[in-house]
Write a protein that holds these residues in place. Structure first.
Motif, short mmCIF file in Angstrom:
data_model
loop_
_atom_site.label_atom_id
_atom_site.label_comp_id
_atom_site.label_asym_id
_atom_site.label_seq_id
_atom_site.Cartn_x
_atom_site.Cartn_y
_atom_site.Cartn_z
N SER A 54 57.41 85.03 -13.26
CA SER A 54 57.49 86.13 -13.78
C SER A 54 56.72 86.64 -12.50
O SER A 54 57.50 87.73 -12.54
N GLN A 55 55.58 86.46 -12.71
CA GLN A 55 54.83 87.92 -12.10
C GLN A 55 55.13 87.79 -10.18
O GLN A 55 55.35 88.46 -9.74
N ILE A 56 55.55 86.15 -10.03
CA ILE A 56 55.22 85.77 -8.67
C ILE A 56 56.90 86.38 -7.99
O ILE A 56 56.74 86.70 -7.11
N PHE A 57 57.55 85.28 -8.87
CA PHE A 57 59.02 86.32 -8.46
C PHE A 57 59.19 87.76 -8.83
O PHE A 57 59.48 88.54 -8.13
N ASP A 58 57.84 88.98 -9.36
CA ASP A 58 58.43 90.22 -8.66
C ASP A 58 57.85 90.00 -7.60
O ASP A 58 58.09 91.09 -6.98
N LEU A 59 56.73 89.46 -7.25
CA LEU A 59 55.97 89.83 -6.37
C LEU A 59 57.30 89.27 -4.84
O LEU A 59 57.02 90.39 -4.11
N LEU A 60 57.90 88.78 -4.87
CA LEU A 60 58.77 88.41 -4.35
C LEU A 60 60.08 89.25 -4.05
O LEU A 60 60.34 88.89 -3.06
N ARG A 61 60.09 90.16 -4.17
CA ARG A 61 61.10 90.61 -5.11
C ARG A 61 61.24 91.80 -4.28
O ARG A 61 61.93 92.41 -4.36
N THR A 62 59.94 92.42 -3.83
CA THR A 62 59.69 94.09 -3.63
C THR A 62 59.84 93.67 -1.94
O THR A 62 60.51 92.63 -0.84
N PRO A 63 60.66 94.85 -1.52
CA PRO A 63 61.05 94.68 -0.18
C PRO A 63 59.79 94.32 0.69
O PRO A 63 60.16 94.24 1.96
N ALA A 64 58.91 95.35 0.92
CA ALA A 64 57.61 94.52 1.26
C ALA A 64 57.07 93.58 1.48
O ALA A 64 56.69 92.72 2.79
N PHE A 65 57.46 92.43 0.29
CA PHE A 65 56.94 91.08 1.29
C PHE A 65 58.55 90.69 1.85
O PHE A 65 58.18 90.03 2.76
N ALA A 66 59.18 90.91 2.01
CA ALA A 66 60.41 90.37 3.15
C ALA A 66 60.11 91.04 4.30
O ALA A 66 60.22 90.08 5.14
N ALA A 67 59.67 93.05 4.59
CA ALA A 67 59.57 92.79 5.45
C ALA A 67 57.84 91.49 6.17
O ALA A 67 58.19 91.56 7.44
N SER A 68 56.76 91.73 5.39
CA SER A 68 55.61 90.87 6.03
C SER A 68 56.21 89.12 5.84
O SER A 68 55.91 88.52 7.17
N VAL A 69 57.37 88.75 5.79
CA VAL A 69 58.09 87.05 6.12
C VAL A 69 58.62 87.66 7.29
O VAL A 69 58.40 86.81 8.21
N LEU A 70 59.13 88.43 7.73
CA LEU A 70 59.81 88.52 9.14
C LEU A 70 59.00 89.29 9.84
O LEU A 70 58.63 88.56 11.13
N ARG A 71 57.41 89.82 9.61
CA ARG A 71 56.54 89.36 10.37
C ARG A 71 56.00 88.34 10.97
O ARG A 71 55.32 87.87 11.95
N ILE A 72 55.34 87.61 9.57
CA ILE A 72 55.04 86.19 9.93
C ILE A 72 55.28 86.03 10.19
O ILE A 72 55.00 84.33 11.48
N THR A 73 56.41 85.57 10.77
CA THR A 73 57.93 84.39 10.77
C THR A 73 57.58 84.69 12.92
O THR A 73 58.21 83.89 13.28
N THR A 74 58.06 85.99 13.08
CA THR A 74 57.45 86.09 15.13
C THR A 74 56.96 85.00 15.58
O THR A 74 57.93 84.79 16.38
N PRO A 75 55.55 84.83 14.90
CA PRO A 75 54.80 84.27 16.52
C PRO A 75 55.53 82.40 15.93
O PRO A 75 55.47 82.22 17.31
N ILE A 76 55.72 82.41 14.87
CA ILE A 76 56.25 80.95 14.46
C ILE A 76 57.48 80.74 15.26
O ILE A 76 57.86 79.51 15.38
N LEU A 77 58.31 81.88 15.35
CA LEU A 77 59.81 81.37 15.48
C LEU A 77 59.63 81.38 16.83
O LEU A 77 60.45 80.32 17.97
N PHE A 78 59.13 81.92 17.60
CA PHE A 78 58.81 82.19 19.29
C PHE A 78 58.47 80.97 20.19
O PHE A 78 59.20 79.92 20.76
N ALA A 79 57.30 80.60 19.15
CA ALA A 79 56.90 79.12 19.48
C ALA A 79 57.36 78.03 18.99
O ALA A 79 58.10 76.77 19.85
N ALA A 80 58.33 78.14 18.63
CA ALA A 80 59.89 77.04 18.10
C ALA A 80 60.44 76.63 18.95
O ALA A 80 61.06 75.99 18.83
N LEU A 81 61.18 78.11 18.91
CA LEU A 81 62.33 79.04 20.31
C LEU A 81 61.73 77.32 21.86
O LEU A 81 62.08 77.01 22.40
N GLY A 82 60.70 77.53 22.17
CA GLY A 82 59.53 77.35 23.15
C GLY A 82 59.24 75.94 22.31
O GLY A 82 60.06 75.16 23.90
#
Lengths: 359, 337
Positions: free
Chosen positions: B5-33
């Motif tokens: 439930s602690q993990i779930f609480d952390l994953l529900r925050t908007p800050a977490f979702a924003a960091s997912v997008l940020r972390i995904t960026t270089p991975i996504l570009f490399a994947a497109l390449g």
């Protein structure tokens, strides 16, 4: 065509090897033969941390004309540790390195140091190992004391009562910083909350920055990095959020002062581990003939190898009152009224309990 | 259970979702390449080295341009208008040169793999090895440093607040205020889809990837198509590098790609080189990476947490293998009828 290709590939490989090993230190003197021949072995210089510090300490001796010094950068391939040390042991009077290859250096010395009686080996920053050989000298640093002061400062300047810490990897060396940091912060503010995380590498600056953003979201307003060049991402997170950063090993305010003055101004101070100073003293003593072997030589604040950087930025950002508190803590440490426990010899459970006590 | 439930609480925050997008960026570009290369029948193993090289060149070009425009005046004392001009020029130069560096690396691979018919795996590996040492060498030449470019005053791509959206609670926190490169990466997903499935060049790239002999028999210049596809691959590697050193952080440090190129390649494999599925896979890796970060605040052993993204990669590949195995079986069953 295939031959040409093979040549191109071989050329590419050779270039990368040359590039890895590029940049031998200059500075051998004319009368080189009479001088003590000193070799520093590192993976790479340029870490703005203890390798560079070691290099600069030895270069001070070169400038004084006391030693003939070469730095060997063997790159990131740890299978080269033993052969690099073997070659150095035959060619030099003094061979200096940290415990390269996660203990390969000391393992090799345990078996082979006696075969090179003419050569002195200096291993810096490895307090967990000791050897009986009189030609192997371990240098150890009281990083716990530096970080005790840094932690106290962090707790003093924090408005939220939450401070951050990022380490490169979980290891006794990093834990030693951590233990000092938490205890120092708790000395000033018993209710302080310390966010502790690890990057998992010393190069992934992007990840360190994410960890910083996360700690700031958790309320931290002073972020302390102990993660080598990755840690600069952590400092950048603090700067961008208008919070304070604390550097490590060398004075990181100085490193950014010219190129990124705004970022530099957010780095209040750095927790120092001055390997260069210790090598300057020990190797200098060897040249002067005043050096005496000990199983471990410890360097702390009295030896000017530990403490925090008290530069112009520190003076500008920290109030006189807070500085007085810090000076008081340092005086108490010097007088023995405060003794800072070290993480060396602590069990994982004890360290976890300490981390949990500041959650 | 409490931990979950602690993990779930952390994953529900908007800050977490924003960091997912940020972390995904270089991975996504490399994947497109990775997609562009794989679609033309070449596995671009050099994604990692290409993005590292691009990251370096972006920082160097940005810093030097900025310095040149300022004309030797320190940024602290210069006229604010001039500083703005210098910052913008540095940003533009970093973006262009970083992109070109990515393309140049891909063209080097293309020359070896397509032009000289070398093994693309070996050539890719060689490029990665070269980039590891070569970037440090060039950094030393440009800045006199071997670890991090702290003496170079390099720029950043702009962070963008999206009007209207930024005022919506939660959604605004997640989607607004990200770096330009993050938005750009998702636009590029659409671009890759468009190139591959809506243009003649895309059709040729796919034909060459499926069966080069068949493509050649109808008059397609296989080599030329592969060069073009790899140029696109390098373009996205360039973006990946820029997103590391000019948006994620504002400096270059040795080895800063830290395996993100390989994670991007895994995402591409997991998504079977389809742009949309690959983007979802990249997002999944970003999610697990971000989750590993937030879980450090809980009392979970760090080593376990740090293994999560890699375990997720393995799991993903197993699921993908089982799926494609089932597909093949179904096809065979159909043929047997």
């Amino acid at each position: 065509m295939k031959k040409l290709l093979a040549l191109v590939l071989a050329g590419v490989m050779a270039l990368s090897l040359v590039a890895c090993g590029g940049g031998e230190a200059e500075g051998t003197t004319e009368s080189g033969e009479e001088l003590l021949k000193v070799n520093l072995i590192v993976q790479n210089l340029g870490d703005k941390s203890f390798n560079d510090s070691a290099d600069s300490g030895l270069k001070r001796l070169v400038a004084e004309g006391k030693i003939d010094y070469t730095c060997t950068e063997y790159g990131t391939d740890n299978s080269k540790v033993v052969i690099t040390m073997e070659e150095a042991a035959e060619d030099y009077d003094v061979v200096i390195c940290n415990n390269l290859g996660f203990g390969m250096a000391t393992d090799w010395l345990a078996a082979n140091a006696a075969s090179y009686p003419e050569t002195t080996f200096i291993i810096y920053d490895e307090p967990s190992v000791s050897l009986p050989d009189k030609n192997v000298q371990f240098l150890c640093y009281k990083a716990n004391e530096s970080d005790y002061v840094a932690g106290a400062l962090a707790a003093l300047i924090s408005e939220t009562g939450v401070i951050g810490f990022v380490g490169g990897m979980e290891s006794p060396v990093i834990h030693d910083f951590l233990v000092g940091y938490i205890l120092g912060a708790q000395y000033v503010n018993p209710d302080v909350k310390v966010c502790v995380s690890y990057v998992g590498s010393y190069t992934d600056a992007a990840k360190a920055k994410d960890l910083g953003v996360q700690d700031i979201a958790a309320g931290a307003d002073v972020l302390h990095q102990v993660a080598g060049s990755a840690g600069n991402g952590y400092l950048e997170a603090a700067f961008e959020a208008g919070k304070y950063g604390l550097g490590v090993d060398a004075d990181q305010y100085e490193a950014f002062k010219e190129s990124k003055p705004e970022l530099a101004k957010s780095i209040v101070t750095s927790s120092l581990k001055d390997v260069g100073e210790s090598l300057y003293v020990v190797v200098g003593d060897m040249v002067d003939g005043t050096y005496e072997w000990a199983e471990q030589l410890w360097f702390g604040m009295p030896e000017k190898c530990a403490g925090i950087a008290e530069n112009e930025n520190y003076l500008a950002l920290v109030s006189e009152e807070d500085r007085a508190t810090i000076d008081d803590i340092k005086a108490k440490m010097a007088a023995g009224e405060i003794t800072v426990p070290t993480a060396y010899g602590m069990t994982a459970d004890e360290i976890n309990a300490l981390v949990d006590s500041a959650k | 259970m409490e931990l979950l439930s602690q993990i779930f609480d952390l994953l529900r925050t908007p800050a977490f979702a924003a960091s997912v997008l940020r972390i995904t960026t270089p991975i996504l570009f490399a994947a497109l390449g990775g997609i562009m290369a794989r679609r033309c029948g070449i596995l671009n193993l050099a994604l990692e080295g290409s993005m590292l090289t691009a990251a370096l060149f972006a920082v160097v070009a940005s810093a030097f341009t900025k310095k040149a425009v300022l004309g030797g005046v320190s940024a602290a004392v210069a006229d604010p208008a001039l500083v703005t001009k210098a910052t913008n020029a540095g940003m533009l130069a970093g973006f262009i040169v970083g992109t070109l560096a990515g393309v140049a690396m891909a063209m080097f691979l293309a020359y070896m793999a397509v032009g000289l018919k070398a093994d693309a795996y070996l050539a890719g590996l060689a490029i990665n090895t070269m980039a590891t040492g070569g970037t440090v060498f060039i950094l030393y030449l440009a800045a006199g440093e071997k670890g991090i470019s702290s003496s170079l005053d390099s720029g950043s791509m702009p962070f963008i607040d999206i009007p209207v959206i930024k005022d919506i609670p939660v959604i605004g926190e997640i989607f607004s205020g990200q770096n330009m490169m993050t938005y750009f990466s998702w636009i590029c997903v659409a671009v890759v889809y468009f190139i591959l499935f809506k243009t003649a060049t895309g059709l040729r790239i796919r034909a060459v990837g499926e069966n080069p002999h068949a493509a050649e028999s109808v008059g397609v210049n296989v080599k030329k198509v592969q060069y073009i596809a790899l140029a696109f691959s390098g373009l996205f590697c360039g973006f990946a590098g820029i997103s590391l050193s000019m948006s994620y952080v504002q400096f270059f440090s040795r080895g800063m790609s830290s395996g993100k190129g390989f994670i991007g390649m895994s995402a591409m494999n997991l998504g079977n080189a389809s742009p949309v599925a690959t983007a979802v896979a990249a997002l999944l890796f970003g999610f697990f990476d971000a989750m590993a970060n937030v879980m450090q605040t809980l009392s979970v052993p760090v080593q376990f947490v740090q293994a999560i993204p890699y375990a997720a990669t393995l799991l993903g590949l197993v699921v993908f293998a089982i799926q494609s195995d089932n597909k093949v079986k179904k096809l065979k069953a159909k043929q047997d009828k």
